[in-house]
Design an enzyme around this catalytic site. Structure first.
Site, PDB file in Angstrom:
ATOM      1  N   SER A 139      49.486  86.076  33.380  1.00  0.00           N
ATOM      2  CA  SER A 139      49.607  85.347  32.117  1.00  0.00           C
ATOM      3  C   SER A 139      50.980  84.704  32.031  1.00  0.00           C
ATOM      4  CB  SER A 139      49.435  86.313  30.935  1.00  0.00           C
ATOM      5  OG  SER A 139      49.771  85.677  29.709  1.00  0.00           O
ATOM      6  N   TYR A 152      52.431  94.046  26.551  1.00  0.00           N
ATOM      7  CA  TYR A 152      51.516  93.144  27.251  1.00  0.00           C
ATOM      8  C   TYR A 152      52.304  92.241  28.197  1.00  0.00           C
ATOM      9  CZ  TYR A 152      48.271  89.322  28.165  1.00  0.00           C
ATOM     10  OH  TYR A 152      47.499  88.393  28.782  1.00  0.00           O
ATOM     11  N   LYS A 156      51.971  92.027  32.456  1.00  0.00           N
ATOM     12  CA  LYS A 156      51.681  90.820  33.228  1.00  0.00           C
ATOM     13  C   LYS A 156      52.842  90.450  34.148  1.00  0.00           C
ATOM     14  CE  LYS A 156      47.496  90.045  31.797  1.00  0.00           C
ATOM     15  NZ  LYS A 156      46.344  90.165  32.725  1.00  0.00           N
TER      16      LYS A 156
END
Length: 248
Positions: A139, A152, A156
């Site tokens: 991401s 998060y 990633k």
């Protein structure tokens, strides 16, 4: 037909970016295993795409479930040419200290430990054949972190670093490993990234993307097809943004 004769596993392939990748792979001649917890949605997509698609109910955070997925692919095809680690999870936007331990553990189990599980069960099969392509769906959050998504973002970023480490280790065995870094798209996770899916929140987010739109499943399918095809035979260890300029 750039993937003619190839076999591919797409985790989290029942919806969103995974479904876009599965559709493109089948259109380009591949046989595809869609691995997802949502079996009903996966089976509906398989029925749409035809006889070259099979489905497994797979929890990518569980080693035994991933082993069963690999076994199903080998039983059906006798080889695994392509692995797309697409399944992902996030926590709702929150201050880093307010994210629960359960949410933290889920994010790292689905986004990171899953890559360990698939490597453990599929990399030896690729090494034995001296070929294979692995694509990790990371991401832009792992390249240009956003506030309130700290864990998060970190998961990633881990995925991008793991991609490069895997690539340099597996290159002598003929296995390529790359990643894609999409910006948010029209997927089931969009509401989680935004906190609330309103026209105002969408407009605010879109203002940070120079091309002015979200990533689409078709964008991801096109990029994934190239990175996993023989056309990209000299490309490994690359973490490519598919983000409309978001990370510039």
């Amino acid at each position: 037909m750039r993937l003619q004769g190839k076999t591919a596993i797409v985790t989290g392939g029942a919806s969103g970016f995974g479904a876009g990748i599965a559709r493109k792979f089948v259109a380009e001649g591949a046989r595809v295993l869609i691995a997802d917890l949502n079996v009903e949605m996966a089976q509906a997509l398989a029925q749409e795409l035809g006889d070259d698609v099979i489905v497994t109910k797979t929890n990518v955070a569980d080693g035994a479930s991933v082993a069963a997925m690999a076994d199903a692919a080998m039983e059906a095809w006798g080889q695994i040419d392509i692995l797309v680690n697409n399944a992902g999870a996030t926590h709702l936007p929150a201050l880093m200290e307010d994210v629960t331990e359960d949410d933290f553990d889920k994010v790292f189990a689905v986004n990171c430990k899953s890559v360990y599980h698939t490597a453990k069960h599929i990399v030896p099969l690729m090494k034995a054949r001296g070929q294979g392509a692995i694509l990790n769906i990371a991401s832009t959050a792992g390249v240009s972190p956003r506030p309130r998504l700290s864990w998060y973002n970190a998961s990633k970023g881990w995925m991008n670093n793991a991609t490069r480490g895997m690539a340099v280790e597996l290159a002598p065995q003929g296995v390529r490993v790359n990643a894609l870094n999409p910006v948010a798209g029209e997927t089931p996770l969009l509401k989680s990234f935004l906190g609330e899916d309103t026209p105002e929140m969408r407009a605010k987010f879109l203002s940070t993307i120079p091309l002015g739109r979200f990533s689409t499943p078709e964008d991801m399918g096109n990029a994934a097809c190239f990175m996993c095809s023989d056309e990209a035979g000299m490309i490994t260890g690359v973490c490519m943004e598919v983000d409309g300029g978001r990370c510039i």
